[in-house]
Motif scaffolding. Structure first.
Motif, PDB file in Angstrom:
ATOM      1  N   MET A   1       0.834  -1.175   0.000  1.00 15.61           N
ATOM      2  CA  MET A   1       0.000   0.000   0.000  1.00 15.61           C
ATOM      3  C   MET A   1       0.885   1.247   0.000  1.00 15.61           C
ATOM      4  O   MET A   1       1.948   1.256   0.594  1.00 15.61           O
ATOM      5  N   THR A   2       0.413   2.304  -0.615  1.00 16.01           N
ATOM      6  CA  THR A   2       1.188   3.544  -0.658  1.00 16.01           C
ATOM      7  C   THR A   2       0.901   4.383   0.589  1.00 16.01           C
ATOM      8  O   THR A   2      -0.091   4.174   1.279  1.00 16.01           O
ATOM      9  N   ALA A   3       1.765   5.341   0.813  1.00 13.87           N
ATOM     10  CA  ALA A   3       1.578   6.229   1.969  1.00 13.87           C
ATOM     11  C   ALA A   3       0.276   7.017   1.830  1.00 13.87           C
ATOM     12  O   ALA A   3      -0.434   7.244   2.815  1.00 13.87           O
ATOM     13  N   ASP A   4      -0.062   7.442   0.611  1.00 15.11           N
ATOM     14  CA  ASP A   4      -1.315   8.175   0.391  1.00 15.11           C
ATOM     15  C   ASP A   4      -2.523   7.313   0.721  1.00 15.11           C
ATOM     16  O   ASP A   4      -3.486   7.778   1.339  1.00 15.11           O
ATOM     17  N   ALA A   5      -2.487   6.046   0.312  1.00 18.84           N
ATOM     18  CA  ALA A   5      -3.595   5.123   0.613  1.00 18.84           C
ATOM     19  C   ALA A   5      -3.691   4.897   2.118  1.00 18.84           C
ATOM     20  O   ALA A   5      -4.794   4.894   2.684  1.00 18.84           O
ATOM     21  N   ASP A   6      -2.548   4.712   2.780  1.00 24.89           N
ATOM     22  CA  ASP A   6      -2.545   4.531   4.237  1.00 24.89           C
ATOM     23  C   ASP A   6      -3.110   5.764   4.948  1.00 24.89           C
ATOM     24  O   ASP A   6      -3.850   5.647   5.913  1.00 24.89           O
ATOM     25  N   ASP A   7      -2.763   6.968   4.449  1.00 29.95           N
ATOM     26  CA  ASP A   7      -3.287   8.195   5.053  1.00 29.95           C
ATOM     27  C   ASP A   7      -4.803   8.279   4.901  1.00 29.95           C
ATOM     28  O   ASP A   7      -5.509   8.677   5.827  1.00 29.95           O
ATOM     29  N   ALA A   8      -5.305   7.887   3.727  1.00 32.65           N
ATOM     30  CA  ALA A   8      -6.753   7.905   3.491  1.00 32.65           C
ATOM     31  C   ALA A   8      -7.460   6.900   4.397  1.00 32.65           C
ATOM     32  O   ALA A   8      -8.518   7.198   4.968  1.00 32.65           O
ATOM     33  N   ILE A   9      -6.872   5.713   4.553  1.00 33.65           N
ATOM     34  CA  ILE A   9      -7.450   4.686   5.427  1.00 33.65           C
ATOM     35  C   ILE A   9      -7.424   5.172   6.875  1.00 33.65           C
ATOM     36  O   ILE A   9      -8.390   4.987   7.620  1.00 33.65           O
ATOM     37  N   LEU A  10      -6.332   5.802   7.279  1.00 31.30           N
ATOM     38  CA  LEU A  10      -6.227   6.333   8.636  1.00 31.30           C
ATOM     39  C   LEU A  10      -7.347   7.339   8.905  1.00 31.30           C
ATOM     40  O   LEU A  10      -8.032   7.259   9.932  1.00 31.30           O
ATOM     41  N   ARG A  11      -7.559   8.280   7.996  1.00 22.84           N
ATOM     42  CA  ARG A  11      -8.622   9.276   8.182  1.00 22.84           C
ATOM     43  C   ARG A  11      -9.999   8.611   8.252  1.00 22.84           C
ATOM     44  O   ARG A  11     -10.843   8.992   9.069  1.00 22.84           O
ATOM     45  N   LEU A  12     -10.221   7.607   7.416  1.00 27.28           N
ATOM     46  CA  LEU A  12     -11.491   6.885   7.432  1.00 27.28           C
ATOM     47  C   LEU A  12     -11.696   6.175   8.767  1.00 27.28           C
ATOM     48  O   LEU A  12     -12.763   6.283   9.385  1.00 27.28           O
ATOM     49  N   LEU A  13     -10.683   5.456   9.246  1.00 27.62           N
ATOM     50  CA  LEU A  13     -10.783   4.759  10.527  1.00 27.62           C
ATOM     51  C   LEU A  13     -11.006   5.740  11.672  1.00 27.62           C
ATOM     52  O   LEU A  13     -11.798   5.476  12.580  1.00 27.62           O
ATOM     53  N   GLN A  14     -10.323   6.871  11.642  1.00 29.36           N
ATOM     54  CA  GLN A  14     -10.499   7.873  12.698  1.00 29.36           C
ATOM     55  C   GLN A  14     -11.936   8.394  12.715  1.00 29.36           C
ATOM     56  O   GLN A  14     -12.498   8.633  13.774  1.00 29.36           O
ATOM     57  N   ARG A  15     -12.532   8.550  11.538  1.00 32.58           N
ATOM     58  CA  ARG A  15     -13.919   9.021  11.465  1.00 32.58           C
ATOM     59  C   ARG A  15     -14.889   7.955  11.943  1.00 32.58           C
ATOM     60  O   ARG A  15     -15.788   8.218  12.736  1.00 32.58           O
ATOM     61  N   VAL A  16     -14.697   6.712  11.484  1.00 23.57           N
ATOM     62  CA  VAL A  16     -15.607   5.612  11.827  1.00 23.57           C
ATOM     63  C   VAL A  16     -15.572   5.295  13.313  1.00 23.57           C
ATOM     64  O   VAL A  16     -16.606   5.061  13.936  1.00 23.57           O
ATOM     65  N   TYR A  17     -14.394   5.314  13.923  1.00 27.10           N
ATOM     66  CA  TYR A  17     -14.241   4.912  15.321  1.00 27.10           C
ATOM     67  C   TYR A  17     -14.092   6.096  16.276  1.00 27.10           C
ATOM     68  O   TYR A  17     -13.705   5.923  17.430  1.00 27.10           O
ATOM     69  N   GLN A  18     -14.441   7.287  15.803  1.00 23.59           N
ATOM     70  CA  GLN A  18     -14.356   8.483  16.646  1.00 23.59           C
ATOM     71  C   GLN A  18     -15.201   8.279  17.906  1.00 23.59           C
ATOM     72  O   GLN A  18     -16.324   7.804  17.853  1.00 23.59           O
ATOM     73  N   GLY A  19     -14.625   8.603  19.055  1.00 30.03           N
ATOM     74  CA  GLY A  19     -15.321   8.444  20.324  1.00 30.03           C
ATOM     75  C   GLY A  19     -15.084   7.086  20.966  1.00 30.03           C
ATOM     76  O   GLY A  19     -15.330   6.906  22.153  1.00 30.03           O
ATOM     77  N   GLN A  20     -14.611   6.114  20.182  1.00 31.46           N
ATOM     78  CA  GLN A  20     -14.300   4.788  20.722  1.00 31.46           C
ATOM     79  C   GLN A  20     -12.801   4.562  20.817  1.00 31.46           C
ATOM     80  O   GLN A  20     -12.316   4.046  21.812  1.00 31.46           O
ATOM     81  N   TRP A  21     -12.096   4.913  19.753  1.00 30.13           N
ATOM     82  CA  TRP A  21     -10.657   4.677  19.661  1.00 30.13           C
ATOM     83  C   TRP A  21      -9.953   5.932  19.148  1.00 30.13           C
ATOM     84  O   TRP A  21     -10.460   6.624  18.282  1.00 30.13           O
ATOM     85  N   ARG A  22      -8.759   6.197  19.670  1.00 31.70           N
ATOM     86  CA  ARG A  22      -7.854   7.205  19.129  1.00 31.70           C
ATOM     87  C   ARG A  22      -6.883   6.423  18.246  1.00 31.70           C
ATOM     88  O   ARG A  22      -6.128   5.592  18.750  1.00 31.70           O
ATOM     89  N   ILE A  23      -6.895   6.661  16.949  1.00 29.80           N
ATOM     90  CA  ILE A  23      -6.134   5.836  15.998  1.00 29.80           C
ATOM     91  C   ILE A  23      -5.029   6.660  15.351  1.00 29.80           C
ATOM     92  O   ILE A  23      -5.237   7.805  14.959  1.00 29.80           O
ATOM     93  N   ARG A  24      -3.863   6.027  15.240  1.00 29.09           N
ATOM     94  CA  ARG A  24      -2.718   6.634  14.560  1.00 29.09           C
ATOM     95  C   ARG A  24      -1.930   5.520  13.894  1.00 29.09           C
ATOM     96  O   ARG A  24      -2.222   4.341  14.080  1.00 29.09           O
ATOM     97  N   ARG A  25      -0.927   5.888  13.138  1.00 29.54           N
ATOM     98  CA  ARG A  25      -0.097   4.870  12.499  1.00 29.54           C
ATOM     99  C   ARG A  25       1.336   5.346  12.403  1.00 29.54           C
ATOM    100  O   ARG A  25       1.615   6.544  12.463  1.00 29.54           O
ATOM    101  N   THR A  26       2.233   4.389  12.282  1.00 34.09           N
ATOM    102  CA  THR A  26       3.628   4.665  11.964  1.00 34.09           C
ATOM    103  C   THR A  26       3.862   4.042  10.595  1.00 34.09           C
ATOM    104  O   THR A  26       2.927   3.570   9.954  1.00 34.09           O
ATOM    105  N   THR A  27       5.088   3.989  10.180  1.00 32.96           N
ATOM    106  CA  THR A  27       5.388   3.382   8.889  1.00 32.96           C
ATOM    107  C   THR A  27       4.960   1.920   8.844  1.00 32.96           C
ATOM    108  O   THR A  27       4.468   1.446   7.825  1.00 32.96           O
ATOM    109  N   HIS A  28       5.090   1.204   9.958  1.00 39.84           N
ATOM    110  CA  HIS A  28       4.819  -0.232   9.970  1.00 39.84           C
ATOM    111  C   HIS A  28       3.712  -0.670  10.913  1.00 39.84           C
ATOM    112  O   HIS A  28       3.337  -1.841  10.914  1.00 39.84           O
ATOM    113  N   LEU A  29       3.197   0.223  11.742  1.00 39.12           N
ATOM    114  CA  LEU A  29       2.217  -0.177  12.753  1.00 39.12           C
ATOM    115  C   LEU A  29       0.945   0.646  12.683  1.00 39.12           C
ATOM    116  O   LEU A  29       0.978   1.850  12.418  1.00 39.12           O
TER     117      LEU A  29
END
Length: 95
Positions: A1-29
């Motif tokens: 996956m590209t960094a742009d795709a990972d960033d888009a997935i991160l934003r989507l997960l943050q929106r979907v799980y807002q209020g339940q989980w604080r989500i972030r990512r590193t290069t590998h995690l």
């Protein structure tokens, strides 16, 4: 996956799980921290695989232990100072 795709997935997960989980990512995690202070499940999820990460967000593993504040004998001796989990003991133990 590209960094742009990972960033888009991160934003989507943050929106979907807002209020339940604080989500972030590193290069590998992918990392999620529970918003609920006394959650009945693991407070943190760390995964390298995105599919496993999302499955655990939906069905979190059990917690490895309990907070001392979940025990009435301990909690009842403390006063909550602020809503973000700060407590103080009015009558500290003497030596």
């Amino acid at each position: 996956m590209t960094a742009d795709a990972d960033d888009a997935i991160l934003r989507l997960l943050q929106r979907v799980y807002q209020g339940q989980w604080r989500i972030r990512r590193t290069t590998h995690l992918w990392i999620a921290t529970a918003e609920a202070y006394l959650a009945e499940h693991a407070p943190t999820i760390v995964e390298t695989d995105l599919n496993t990460f999302v499955r655990q967000l939906e069905n979190p593993p059990p917690s490895a232990g309990r907070s001392l504040l979940s025990r009435p004998a301990f909690r009842d001796r403390l006063d909550q100072v602020s809503p973000d989990g700060v407590y103080r003991q009015v009558n500290p133990p003497t030596t």
